[in-house]
Every structure is written in C-alpha cells, then in structure tokens.
Design a protein around this motif. Structure first.
Motif, mmCIF file in Angstrom:
data_model
loop_
_atom_site.group_PDB
_atom_site.id
_atom_site.type_symbol
_atom_site.label_atom_id
_atom_site.label_comp_id
_atom_site.label_asym_id
_atom_site.label_seq_id
_atom_site.Cartn_x
_atom_site.Cartn_y
_atom_site.Cartn_z
ATOM 1 N N SER A 162 1.493 4.768 3.714
ATOM 2 C CA SER A 162 2.441 3.994 2.941
ATOM 3 C C SER A 162 2.896 2.825 3.796
ATOM 4 C CB SER A 162 3.629 4.883 2.558
ATOM 5 O OG SER A 162 4.553 4.161 1.794
ATOM 6 N N ALA A 163 2.489 1.618 3.424
ATOM 7 C CA ALA A 163 2.823 0.446 4.239
ATOM 8 C C ALA A 163 2.704 -0.819 3.413
ATOM 9 C CB ALA A 163 1.889 0.361 5.442
ATOM 10 N N VAL A 164 3.220 -1.878 3.990
ATOM 11 C CA VAL A 164 3.042 -3.221 3.467
ATOM 12 C C VAL A 164 2.201 -3.964 4.491
ATOM 13 C CG1 VAL A 164 4.254 -5.381 3.004
ATOM 14 C CG2 VAL A 164 5.163 -3.245 2.114
ATOM 15 N N HIS A 165 1.183 -4.679 4.029
ATOM 16 C CA HIS A 165 0.328 -5.472 4.909
ATOM 17 C C HIS A 165 0.537 -6.941 4.593
ATOM 18 C CE1 HIS A 165 -2.918 -2.197 5.864
ATOM 19 N NE2 HIS A 165 -1.700 -1.702 5.857
ATOM 20 N N MET A 166 0.632 -7.732 5.654
ATOM 21 C CA MET A 166 0.812 -9.173 5.495
ATOM 22 C C MET A 166 -0.184 -9.891 6.393
ATOM 23 S SD MET A 166 4.988 -9.163 5.624
ATOM 24 C CE MET A 166 5.252 -10.803 4.946
ATOM 25 N N ASP A 167 -0.929 -10.825 5.824
ATOM 26 C CA ASP A 167 -1.861 -11.668 6.562
ATOM 27 C C ASP A 167 -1.059 -12.912 6.954
ATOM 28 O OD1 ASP A 167 -4.068 -12.941 7.602
ATOM 29 O OD2 ASP A 167 -5.043 -13.277 5.673
ATOM 30 N N CYS A 168 -0.858 -13.115 8.250
ATOM 31 C CA CYS A 168 0.072 -14.141 8.714
ATOM 32 C C CYS A 168 -0.546 -15.078 9.740
ATOM 33 C CB CYS A 168 1.290 -13.483 9.357
ATOM 34 S SG CYS A 168 2.283 -12.474 8.251
ATOM 35 N N LYS A 216 0.825 -1.204 0.000
ATOM 36 C CA LYS A 216 0.000 0.000 0.000
ATOM 37 C C LYS A 216 0.864 1.261 0.000
ATOM 38 C CE LYS A 216 -4.017 -2.053 2.105
ATOM 39 N NZ LYS A 216 -5.210 -1.739 2.847
ATOM 40 N N ARG A 217 2.061 1.133 -0.548
ATOM 41 C CA ARG A 217 2.929 2.304 -0.639
ATOM 42 C C ARG A 217 2.472 3.169 -1.796
ATOM 43 N NH1 ARG A 217 8.479 -0.982 0.168
ATOM 44 N NH2 ARG A 217 7.253 -2.500 -0.970
ATOM 45 N N THR A 218 2.580 4.459 -1.597
ATOM 46 C CA THR A 218 2.104 5.409 -2.602
ATOM 47 C C THR A 218 2.927 5.370 -3.872
ATOM 48 O OG1 THR A 218 3.437 7.175 -1.623
ATOM 49 C CG2 THR A 218 1.133 6.989 -0.912
ATOM 50 N N GLY A 219 4.201 5.056 -3.767
ATOM 51 C CA GLY A 219 5.051 4.958 -4.943
ATOM 52 C C GLY A 219 5.621 6.279 -5.412
ATOM 53 N N LYS A 220 5.223 7.377 -4.808
ATOM 54 C CA LYS A 220 5.737 8.680 -5.204
ATOM 55 C C LYS A 220 6.552 9.249 -4.052
ATOM 56 C CE LYS A 220 1.748 9.747 -8.063
ATOM 57 N NZ LYS A 220 0.603 10.641 -8.222
ATOM 58 N N LEU A 221 7.785 9.595 -4.351
ATOM 59 C CA LEU A 221 8.663 10.130 -3.310
ATOM 60 C C LEU A 221 8.244 11.523 -2.852
ATOM 61 C CD1 LEU A 221 12.116 8.950 -4.674
ATOM 62 C CD2 LEU A 221 10.773 7.939 -2.818
#
Length: 174
Positions: free
Chosen positions: A126-132, A115-120
């Motif tokens: 802006s994050a990474v989500h992981m279902d664990c 879910k990172r925006t990709g624009k500096l």
C-alpha cells in the motif's frame, strides 16, 4: 511490446548498461543529496516519519527491467526509477499529507500512482508512487544544478507497507 532487439530506435541492453555504468556515480550523488533534502523538508513541515530510504537500481535489475517485453523502453532515460526513495511513515493518514508536500517541493513527471489497497481489513502493498525531478527553482540553487534532467521515483508508504514490499521482494528472489 516487442523484445529490445526489435524495438525501433532502441539502444541495446549492453549500450544501456554501459551508459548506466558511466552515470552511476552521479546517480549515487543524486540519491545522497535527495535523501538529505527530503528529510529536511519533512522536518521543516513537522512531519515525523520512520525513515527515508534510497537506492540506486542494481545493474541486474536494470537489465531485467529494460528487457521486459511488455515495456517499450528505448534508452536509459526511459526508466524513471534508476534512483528510488521510500518515505516510510508510521500511519497511513500521513501518506496524502506527505504526497502533497513532495508534490509542492519537486516537479512531478507524471501523475501520482496510488497503489493503496483501499480496504482497511486487508494487508498488502500500500503506497503512493511519484515520478519526480528537481523543480526549476530548486535547480537554480548551485548544489542542485548538477541534477538537471534527472528523474527519480518517490514511494510513500507505512511501516507495514514497507515490510510487505521487503517480504515480496525476497519471495520474488527465491
């Protein structure tokens, strides 16, 4: 998607909340044990983070989420973020490194959600989500065996991403 009442085979909101109430103590134990484990793993990997935060979903948030018409939840176990963790790092270049370590140490119950925006030059969540879940090998360890079948969400973000998420949640409550 239809309302809960018309979802074929779905438990009622009251049934889901009653099950949540029965499982809440176990969810708190999962939260506490997993925060400690994540902190230990990151320390062993020599990855400095600002903090590892955890929460068990609030009952009213669970009610709202389960009732969302755009979802097809049928039971409590369909909701993967009953327990959620946020690993907050100082710099964005550590997000992928932490995600790789988490992916190695835990079983992934789905694909990584970037879910990172990709624009500096932009600001926002802006994050990474992981279902664990705990990996089969970790579930062989006595103190983790009780968490078999439990899923949780891990979010990996920066301090600024965390601040944005906190502000967004407050604005959403207003």
């Amino acid at each position: 998607m239809p309302d809960v009442e018309s979802r074929e085979g779905a438990k009622s909101v009251d049934e889901v909340l009653a099950e949540f109430d029965c499982r809440k103590e176990q969810l708190v134990k999962l939260s506490d044990a997993t925060v400690s484990l994540i902190e230990t793993i990151l320390k062993e990997e020599r990855i400095a983070v600002q903090s590892v935060q955890a929460r068990v979903k609030e009952r009213n948030k669970l009610r709202s989420k389960y009732r969302k018409p755009d979802k097809d939840y049928k039971c409590l176990d369909d909701i993967s973020d009953l327990v959620g963790f946020r690993i907050i790092t100082y710099y964005s270049d550590k997000i992928d490194q932490i995600a790789e370590v988490i992916g190695r140490e835990f079983a992934q119950c789905g694909s990584l959600e970037d879910k990172r925006t990709g624009k500096l030059d932009s600001f926002g969540y802006s994050a990474v989500h992981m279902d664990c879940a705990y990996s089969p090998s970790r579930l062989e360890i006595t103190e983790y065996r009780r968490f078999a079948g439990s899923r949780f969400e891990i979010q990996i973000t920066t301090i600024l991403g965390h601040a944005w998420a906190e502000m967004h949640h407050q604005i959403g409550r207003a």
